[in-house]
Scaffold this motif. Structure first.
Motif, PDB file in Angstrom:
ATOM      1  N   ALA A   1     -11.797   5.796   2.479  1.00  0.00           N
ATOM      2  CA  ALA A   1     -10.422   6.081   1.943  1.00  0.00           C
ATOM      3  C   ALA A   1     -10.510   6.059   0.622  1.00  0.00           C
ATOM      4  CB  ALA A   1      -9.562   4.942   2.482  1.00  0.00           C
ATOM      5  N   THR A   2      -9.198   6.505   0.244  1.00  0.00           N
ATOM      6  CA  THR A   2      -9.072   6.314  -1.289  1.00  0.00           C
ATOM      7  C   THR A   2      -8.666   5.030  -1.628  1.00  0.00           C
ATOM      8  OG1 THR A   2      -8.438   8.723  -1.413  1.00  0.00           O
ATOM      9  CG2 THR A   2      -7.628   7.255  -3.150  1.00  0.00           C
ATOM     10  N   ILE A   3      -9.392   4.522  -2.559  1.00  0.00           N
ATOM     11  CA  ILE A   3      -9.091   2.822  -2.801  1.00  0.00           C
ATOM     12  C   ILE A   3      -8.726   2.561  -4.352  1.00  0.00           C
ATOM     13  CG2 ILE A   3     -10.230   0.606  -2.402  1.00  0.00           C
ATOM     14  CD1 ILE A   3     -11.839   1.374  -0.126  1.00  0.00           C
ATOM     15  N   HIS A   4      -7.534   1.947  -4.332  1.00  0.00           N
ATOM     16  CA  HIS A   4      -7.435   1.511  -5.830  1.00  0.00           C
ATOM     17  C   HIS A   4      -7.363   0.130  -5.903  1.00  0.00           C
ATOM     18  CE1 HIS A   4      -5.645   5.645  -5.984  1.00  0.00           C
ATOM     19  NE2 HIS A   4      -5.382   5.390  -4.851  1.00  0.00           N
ATOM     20  N   TYR A   5      -7.472  -0.297  -7.178  1.00  0.00           N
ATOM     21  CA  TYR A   5      -7.658  -1.866  -7.284  1.00  0.00           C
ATOM     22  C   TYR A   5      -6.723  -2.340  -8.547  1.00  0.00           C
ATOM     23  CZ  TYR A   5     -11.973  -1.074  -4.987  1.00  0.00           C
ATOM     24  OH  TYR A   5     -13.038  -0.674  -3.988  1.00  0.00           O
ATOM     25  N   VAL A   6      -6.124  -3.498  -8.251  1.00  0.00           N
ATOM     26  CA  VAL A   6      -5.368  -4.041  -9.482  1.00  0.00           C
ATOM     27  C   VAL A   6      -5.729  -5.622  -9.250  1.00  0.00           C
ATOM     28  CG1 VAL A   6      -3.542  -4.751  -7.877  1.00  0.00           C
ATOM     29  CG2 VAL A   6      -2.998  -4.428 -10.436  1.00  0.00           C
ATOM     30  N   ARG A   7      -5.761  -6.143 -10.394  1.00  0.00           N
ATOM     31  CA  ARG A   7      -6.219  -7.720 -10.526  1.00  0.00           C
ATOM     32  C   ARG A   7      -4.949  -8.655 -10.479  1.00  0.00           C
ATOM     33  NH1 ARG A   7     -11.397  -9.318 -14.001  1.00  0.00           N
ATOM     34  NH2 ARG A   7     -12.953  -8.122 -12.875  1.00  0.00           N
ATOM     35  N   GLN A   8      -5.072  -9.684  -9.767  1.00  0.00           N
ATOM     36  CA  GLN A   8      -3.988 -10.702  -9.734  1.00  0.00           C
ATOM     37  C   GLN A   8      -4.360 -11.634 -10.796  1.00  0.00           C
ATOM     38  OE1 GLN A   8      -3.780 -13.084  -6.324  1.00  0.00           O
ATOM     39  NE2 GLN A   8      -1.769 -14.026  -6.960  1.00  0.00           N
ATOM     40  N   GLY A   9      -3.783 -11.639 -12.109  1.00  0.00           N
ATOM     41  CA  GLY A   9      -4.463 -12.505 -13.009  1.00  0.00           C
ATOM     42  C   GLY A   9      -4.445 -13.975 -12.850  1.00  0.00           C
ATOM     43  N   GLU A  10      -3.615 -14.503 -12.018  1.00  0.00           N
ATOM     44  CA  GLU A  10      -3.451 -15.917 -11.641  1.00  0.00           C
ATOM     45  C   GLU A  10      -3.358 -16.254 -10.298  1.00  0.00           C
ATOM     46  OE1 GLU A  10      -1.085 -18.440 -14.448  1.00  0.00           O
ATOM     47  OE2 GLU A  10      -0.326 -16.461 -15.140  1.00  0.00           O
ATOM     48  N   PRO A  11      -3.909 -16.945  -9.669  1.00  0.00           N
ATOM     49  CA  PRO A  11      -3.700 -17.378  -8.248  1.00  0.00           C
ATOM     50  C   PRO A  11      -2.181 -18.157  -7.901  1.00  0.00           C
ATOM     51  CG  PRO A  11      -5.267 -19.168  -9.486  1.00  0.00           C
ATOM     52  CD  PRO A  11      -4.943 -18.158 -10.417  1.00  0.00           C
ATOM     53  N   LYS A  12      -1.317 -17.263  -7.971  1.00  0.00           N
ATOM     54  CA  LYS A  12       0.097 -17.703  -7.646  1.00  0.00           C
ATOM     55  C   LYS A  12       0.409 -17.616  -6.157  1.00  0.00           C
ATOM     56  CE  LYS A  12       1.687 -16.974 -12.468  1.00  0.00           C
ATOM     57  NZ  LYS A  12       2.626 -16.424 -13.087  1.00  0.00           N
ATOM     58  N   GLY A  13      -0.375 -17.211  -5.188  1.00  0.00           N
ATOM     59  CA  GLY A  13       0.230 -17.168  -3.917  1.00  0.00           C
ATOM     60  C   GLY A  13      -0.069 -15.732  -3.234  1.00  0.00           C
ATOM     61  N   LEU A  14       0.178 -15.516  -1.882  1.00  0.00           N
ATOM     62  CA  LEU A  14       0.098 -14.244  -1.378  1.00  0.00           C
ATOM     63  C   LEU A  14       1.349 -13.560  -1.686  1.00  0.00           C
ATOM     64  CD1 LEU A  14      -0.922 -12.487   0.607  1.00  0.00           C
ATOM     65  CD2 LEU A  14       0.200 -13.606   2.525  1.00  0.00           C
ATOM     66  N   GLY A  15       2.628 -14.359  -2.000  1.00  0.00           N
ATOM     67  CA  GLY A  15       3.737 -13.288  -2.329  1.00  0.00           C
ATOM     68  C   GLY A  15       3.316 -12.763  -3.674  1.00  0.00           C
ATOM     69  N   HIS A  16       2.827 -13.390  -4.666  1.00  0.00           N
ATOM     70  CA  HIS A  16       2.553 -12.694  -5.773  1.00  0.00           C
ATOM     71  C   HIS A  16       1.636 -11.866  -5.771  1.00  0.00           C
ATOM     72  CE1 HIS A  16       0.594 -12.931  -9.995  1.00  0.00           C
ATOM     73  NE2 HIS A  16       1.866 -13.077 -10.258  1.00  0.00           N
TER      74      HIS A  16
ATOM     75  N   LEU B   1      -3.824   5.102   7.587  1.00  0.00           N
ATOM     76  CA  LEU B   1      -3.592   4.665   6.180  1.00  0.00           C
ATOM     77  C   LEU B   1      -4.792   4.775   5.273  1.00  0.00           C
ATOM     78  CD1 LEU B   1      -1.385   1.331   6.973  1.00  0.00           C
ATOM     79  CD2 LEU B   1      -0.743   3.724   6.903  1.00  0.00           C
ATOM     80  N   ASP B   2      -4.897   5.857   4.801  1.00  0.00           N
ATOM     81  CA  ASP B   2      -6.160   6.116   3.789  1.00  0.00           C
ATOM     82  C   ASP B   2      -5.587   5.992   2.359  1.00  0.00           C
ATOM     83  OD1 ASP B   2      -4.462   8.434   3.358  1.00  0.00           O
ATOM     84  OD2 ASP B   2      -6.146   9.838   4.200  1.00  0.00           O
ATOM     85  N   ASP B   3      -4.566   5.312   1.844  1.00  0.00           N
ATOM     86  CA  ASP B   3      -4.497   5.199   0.718  1.00  0.00           C
ATOM     87  C   ASP B   3      -4.178   3.746   0.498  1.00  0.00           C
ATOM     88  OD1 ASP B   3      -3.277   4.670  -1.841  1.00  0.00           O
ATOM     89  OD2 ASP B   3      -1.919   6.360  -1.858  1.00  0.00           O
ATOM     90  N   LEU B   4      -5.296   3.083   0.000  1.00  0.00           N
ATOM     91  CA  LEU B   4      -5.265   1.474   0.079  1.00  0.00           C
ATOM     92  C   LEU B   4      -5.481   0.950  -1.390  1.00  0.00           C
ATOM     93  CD1 LEU B   4      -6.611   2.399   2.870  1.00  0.00           C
ATOM     94  CD2 LEU B   4      -7.731   0.089   2.860  1.00  0.00           C
ATOM     95  N   LEU B   5      -4.794   0.047  -1.556  1.00  0.00           N
ATOM     96  CA  LEU B   5      -4.682  -0.894  -2.771  1.00  0.00           C
ATOM     97  C   LEU B   5      -5.268  -2.271  -2.550  1.00  0.00           C
ATOM     98  CD1 LEU B   5      -3.974  -1.144  -5.733  1.00  0.00           C
ATOM     99  CD2 LEU B   5      -1.979  -2.299  -5.227  1.00  0.00           C
ATOM    100  N   LEU B   6      -6.578  -2.461  -3.215  1.00  0.00           N
ATOM    101  CA  LEU B   6      -6.982  -4.157  -2.900  1.00  0.00           C
ATOM    102  C   LEU B   6      -6.685  -4.598  -4.040  1.00  0.00           C
ATOM    103  CD1 LEU B   6      -8.659  -2.610  -0.782  1.00  0.00           C
ATOM    104  CD2 LEU B   6     -10.745  -3.947  -1.689  1.00  0.00           C
ATOM    105  N   VAL B   7      -5.913  -5.620  -3.884  1.00  0.00           N
ATOM    106  CA  VAL B   7      -5.481  -6.790  -5.149  1.00  0.00           C
ATOM    107  C   VAL B   7      -6.795  -8.082  -5.125  1.00  0.00           C
ATOM    108  CG1 VAL B   7      -4.104  -8.510  -5.999  1.00  0.00           C
ATOM    109  CG2 VAL B   7      -3.139  -6.436  -4.317  1.00  0.00           C
ATOM    110  N   THR B   8      -7.470  -7.764  -6.384  1.00  0.00           N
ATOM    111  CA  THR B   8      -8.633  -8.675  -6.537  1.00  0.00           C
ATOM    112  C   THR B   8      -8.405  -9.569  -7.574  1.00  0.00           C
ATOM    113  OG1 THR B   8      -9.622  -6.931  -8.053  1.00  0.00           O
ATOM    114  CG2 THR B   8      -9.951  -6.891  -5.715  1.00  0.00           C
ATOM    115  N   GLY B   9      -9.542 -10.183  -7.838  1.00  0.00           N
ATOM    116  CA  GLY B   9      -9.374 -11.262  -9.247  1.00  0.00           C
ATOM    117  C   GLY B   9     -10.731 -11.339  -9.906  1.00  0.00           C
TER     118      GLY B   9
END
Length: 303
Positions: free
Chosen positions: A100-115, A53-61
């Motif tokens: 890898a090819t790494i992308h990023y998106v921000r979790q605006g609020e800490p609403k849990g792992l599901g969010h 898996l070389d297409d990764l999305l990191l969910v950051t804050g």
């Protein structure tokens, strides 16, 4: 064998506040805490890449920019090392940027792992995907994620990693009710409970931080209300999928993992992990273990 869409993408939630490691994580993401000389999150990314898996999305804050910097090029540092002829360290610095090819998106609020996982919906689209939590490191010699992907390709649905824990620890995990299948290491999930009260777990098989998930989970997560801890729990969404047939994104299988797992989300387990990794290093292990033995032999137990 059914013809399923291959798993090519991985999601790595990395938006947690790291409160258990304060004050170290006041300005440093917990995912960047080093395991000897490499941040924990790099081991997780390497595991995904090793599984193909070389297409990764990191969910950051907020305050997680150093994660992006770590997986980016550091031209000034590289030029300095190159000018010194330090090829070994230059290769180490470049390694993380070339993984890898790494992308990023921000979790605006800490609403849990599901969010956090729901934040990946646009990037993942209508494809199955792997989800790897940075608190759990799986020994590179144990090919857990590859096996989970194989199970998904063979059986469809979603696959979660399960590890047997003592009854006294079940309240710390999501726990699964399971039924056997024709494969010794694969079970079918019939129920999931997030951090059950002591004595009320459906089994001692606990969810650890590896998932291969059907994209139907996104529609379920959009309708999932906050659960335990007033957070949107991926466990609750997977419980819904566990009751569905294959035409609706189900069922959910568990892979019984009996290999080597290192929990870096707890201070004591983090220290154990560092000691284990250092002890097995070719460049450090012999001297470190010798010092450790000497230290333990001479340490005053009253100190």
């Amino acid at each position: 064998m059914a013809d399923y869409v291959p798993v090519t993408k991985a999601v790595v939630p990395a938006a947690g506040l790291g409160t258990r490691f304060l004050p170290a994580t006041k300005a440093t993401p917990k995912e960047m805490l080093p395991i000897v000389d490499k941040p924990a999150i790099q081991y997780v990314v390497e595991e995904a890449v090793d599984a193909g898996l070389d297409d990764l999305l990191l969910v950051t804050g907020r305050n997680k920019r150093s994660i992006e910097d770590h997986f980016d090029r550091a031209y000034e540092l590289e030029e300095t090392l190159d000018a010194k002829g330090d090829e070994e360290r230059l290769a180490q610095v470049r390694e993380s940027a070339d993984l890898a090819t790494i992308h990023y998106v921000r979790q605006g609020e800490p609403k849990g792992l599901g969010h956090a996982i729901l934040c990946a919906a646009q990037h993942v689209g209508n494809e199955p995907f792997a989800c790897l939590l940075g608190d759990d490191l799986i020994d590179p010699r144990d090919k857990l994620l590859q096996r989970m992907i194989e199970v998904r390709q063979e059986l469809g649905g979603s696959v979660i990693a399960l590890m047997e824990v003592p009854p006294s620890q079940t309240s710390m995990y999501g726990c699964a009710a399971i039924e056997p299948t024709a494969q010794d290491d694969v079970v079918r999930i019939t129920d999931l409970v997030e951090k059950p009260p002591p004595g009320e777990a459906p089994s001692n098989w606990a969810i650890i931080g590896r998932y291969v998930i059907d994209p139907a989970v996104f529609d379920v997560l959009r309708e999932t209300p906050p659960g335990r801890g007033d957070e949107i729990q991926i466990t609750d969404a997977l419980k819904v999928l566990a009751g569905r047939g294959s035409e609706e994104g189900g069922p959910v299988y568990g892979l019984l993992f009996r290999g080597r797992r290192y929990d870096t989300g707890d201070k004591l387990d983090y220290l154990r992990t560092v000691v284990r990794f250092a002890s097995e290093r070719d460049d450090l292990g012999e001297d470190f273990v010798a010092w450790l033995r000497e230290f333990l032999d001479t340490r005053d137990p009253r100190a």
